[in-house]
Design an enzyme around this catalytic site. Structure first.
Site, PDB file in Angstrom:
ATOM      1  N   GLN A  31      73.916 -16.952  48.579  1.00  0.00           N
ATOM      2  CA  GLN A  31      73.345 -17.800  47.531  1.00  0.00           C
ATOM      3  C   GLN A  31      72.248 -18.703  48.087  1.00  0.00           C
ATOM      4  O   GLN A  31      72.111 -18.867  49.295  1.00  0.00           O
ATOM      5  CB  GLN A  31      74.449 -18.662  46.900  1.00  0.00           C
ATOM      6  N   ASP A  86      82.390 -27.820  50.655  1.00  0.00           N
ATOM      7  CA  ASP A  86      81.869 -29.182  50.806  1.00  0.00           C
ATOM      8  C   ASP A  86      82.877 -30.132  51.428  1.00  0.00           C
ATOM      9  O   ASP A  86      82.516 -31.217  51.871  1.00  0.00           O
ATOM     10  CB  ASP A  86      81.403 -29.713  49.444  1.00  0.00           C
ATOM     11  N   GLU A 106      86.492 -20.074  52.836  1.00  0.00           N
ATOM     12  CA  GLU A 106      85.168 -20.257  52.216  1.00  0.00           C
ATOM     13  C   GLU A 106      84.345 -19.029  52.604  1.00  0.00           C
ATOM     14  O   GLU A 106      84.241 -18.688  53.782  1.00  0.00           O
ATOM     15  CB  GLU A 106      84.551 -21.554  52.755  1.00  0.00           C
ATOM     16  N   ASP A 137      86.180 -13.743  52.215  1.00  0.00           N
ATOM     17  CA  ASP A 137      86.283 -13.657  50.764  1.00  0.00           C
ATOM     18  C   ASP A 137      87.700 -14.072  50.358  1.00  0.00           C
ATOM     19  O   ASP A 137      88.681 -13.472  50.807  1.00  0.00           O
ATOM     20  CB  ASP A 137      86.007 -12.210  50.350  1.00  0.00           C
ATOM     21  N   ASP A 155      88.897 -23.883  44.290  1.00  0.00           N
ATOM     22  CA  ASP A 155      87.706 -24.701  44.034  1.00  0.00           C
ATOM     23  C   ASP A 155      86.515 -23.754  44.015  1.00  0.00           C
ATOM     24  O   ASP A 155      85.680 -23.755  44.909  1.00  0.00           O
ATOM     25  CB  ASP A 155      87.595 -25.734  45.169  1.00  0.00           C
ATOM     26  N   PRO A 162      78.758 -15.320  43.622  1.00  0.00           N
ATOM     27  CA  PRO A 162      79.727 -15.015  44.678  1.00  0.00           C
ATOM     28  C   PRO A 162      81.173 -15.359  44.330  1.00  0.00           C
ATOM     29  O   PRO A 162      82.100 -14.811  44.915  1.00  0.00           O
ATOM     30  CB  PRO A 162      79.240 -15.841  45.876  1.00  0.00           C
TER      31      PRO A 162
END
Lengths: 283, 283
Positions: A31, A86, A106, A137, A155, A162
């Site tokens: 992304q 994040d 993540e 993944d 989250d 994605p």
């Protein structure tokens, strides 16, 4: 100078934020990643043109994803967090000393690197020794897990791009299997307001209802997400989000929050009639 | 063609809506009045550049201003509505057969005329025989009233421009005097999120707390208002908004709502910690 970032929230609605500077812009395998500094919201993380978080209101999302299940489940030791590059969910989870291990999965390592560098407000606890980061993944990771977690927090980004696999029936079924017999799954559940979001919302709810015996939806005010009205899913094998809320125990911990309270916890499950109706239509 | 209306929500945030056509544009003695037709929100009423209502989400504001007090007060016969030229509050109030008389005080006759013509969705009950419209300043109207109303609803614009007087200590004191000994006053209470709105919010709360023995704040999700997080004030001489809620009686009426339920009623008073703190600081 006038510099504005605009998010196209629907084909007919734009939300625009004045920007001081673009701190980062890059493209990962998955992304486009941007970080902006803005006078109104502080720093903002933007993925593929969509605001993921801002320093001014991220506390609402992260507190509501974390403390709601933690005030219900009596003993959370092992947690799986999917997405959350994040670090905001991790920051909230690490406030609980009884949590022994957190697997964070993540897909995009570059998001984590960028957040460590530019968003210390959320990324500040990623180095907690209980946190193990897997760059994989989430859909694949959870397939091989069984009866392992007390809590799974999904989250995800939106149900396109994605994060798409994190909205499938297969994924929710695998989360159920990866949870212990009294486990809880929390997921971000999109908004009920704009038509396209409402359709995603209904589709997710239908799939979760089919995968878990208890499936409730709760809401919060998140000003920088489309419509400001955001939903979350509480799916569980055993605990009910209101009947099993242990407010006394949670308040004894002395965790300081800016949005969450155990009173607000209850109100968060009291939804507007049009949202109740939308969800009941697929139950 | 691309035609966009933008509301400057703060000096650093803009909310933009695609417009099909401008149906009306005029200037009254008090303000600029515009009506737009939009694909996302239907028709929108804009005063001095600020969205007052859209057909898509006005139900939230109008239901939350009206049914909250109506589910608490056991016998509302005389009502005073200040502002509300669009007729949305009147539409909700006229669903109650026990209401005998409604004084509606709107300073700007042109707003009422424009809404009658372009916004029949809200203006549809302005001709109810129980409604008496006074084209006057609300501040002045309420000065001469004493011990007359069971309910006052203050559907003001923002605390600047023509609605400014409706945010003063003098006005709240006169509302108290105009109410019967068990009367309730409801007012729109701005948003807690952006700094400037939060300051108005605190100032209003302080003045209302000083004018009424019971003063509580509740919230709702209103997507087209700044931040989407909107507050309302419930000020009362006798009834408590939760302890005196008669949910059985209200549900027996069979009034159909799209946002309000008597369960949501309770949750609406459970505020985020940062909002509670902001209000407590001035109590």
């Amino acid at each position: 100078m006038e510099l504005w970032f605009s998010e196209v929230q629907t084909p007919h609605v734009k939300f625009s934020v004045r920007v001081d500077r673009q701190l980062y812009s890059g493209k990962s395998e998955f992304q486009r990643i941007d970080v902006f500094e803005s006078p109104e919201f502080g720093r903002m993380l933007v993925l593929d043109g969509y605001i993921m978080l801002t320093e001014k209101d991220e506390f609402i999302y992260h507190e509501m994803m974390t403390h709601i299940p933690m005030a219900v489940h009596p003993s959370v030791k092992n947690v799986l967090v999917i997405g959350a590059g994040d670090g905001g969910i991790i920051r909230e989870l690490t406030k609980y000393p009884e949590i022994a291990h957190i697997d964070m999965v993540e897909i995009d390592e570059q998001v984590v690197e960028v957040c460590r560098k530019y968003l210390p407000q959320t990324a500040c606890r990623l180095d907690d020794p209980r946190v193990e980061i897997h760059y994989e993944d989430g859909l694949r990771f959870v397939r091989s897990r069984e009866n392992q977690y007390d809590l799974i927090i999904v989250d995800s980004t939106d149900p396109f791009g994605p994060g798409e696999g994190l909205f499938t029936r297969e994924f929710y079924g695998n989360c159920n299997k990866a949870l212990k017999e009294d486990g809880i799954m929390i997921n971000q559940h999109e908004s009920p307001f704009y038509d396209e979001d409402a359709i995603s919302c209904q589709r997710m709810h239908k799939r979760i209802v089919e995968s878990f015996p208890i499936s409730k939806v709760y809401h919060a005010h998140i000003p920088t997400y489309p419509s400001g009205h955001w939903l979350f899913g509480f799916a569980s094998k055993k605990y009910h989000p209101l009947r099993d809320l242990n407010d006394i125990a949670w308040n004894m911990r002395g965790i300081s929050c800016r949005y969450y309270t155990t009173t607000l916890h209850k109100g968060a499950f009291y939804l507007p009639y049009y949202v109740e109706e939308m969800l009941e239509n697929v139950e």
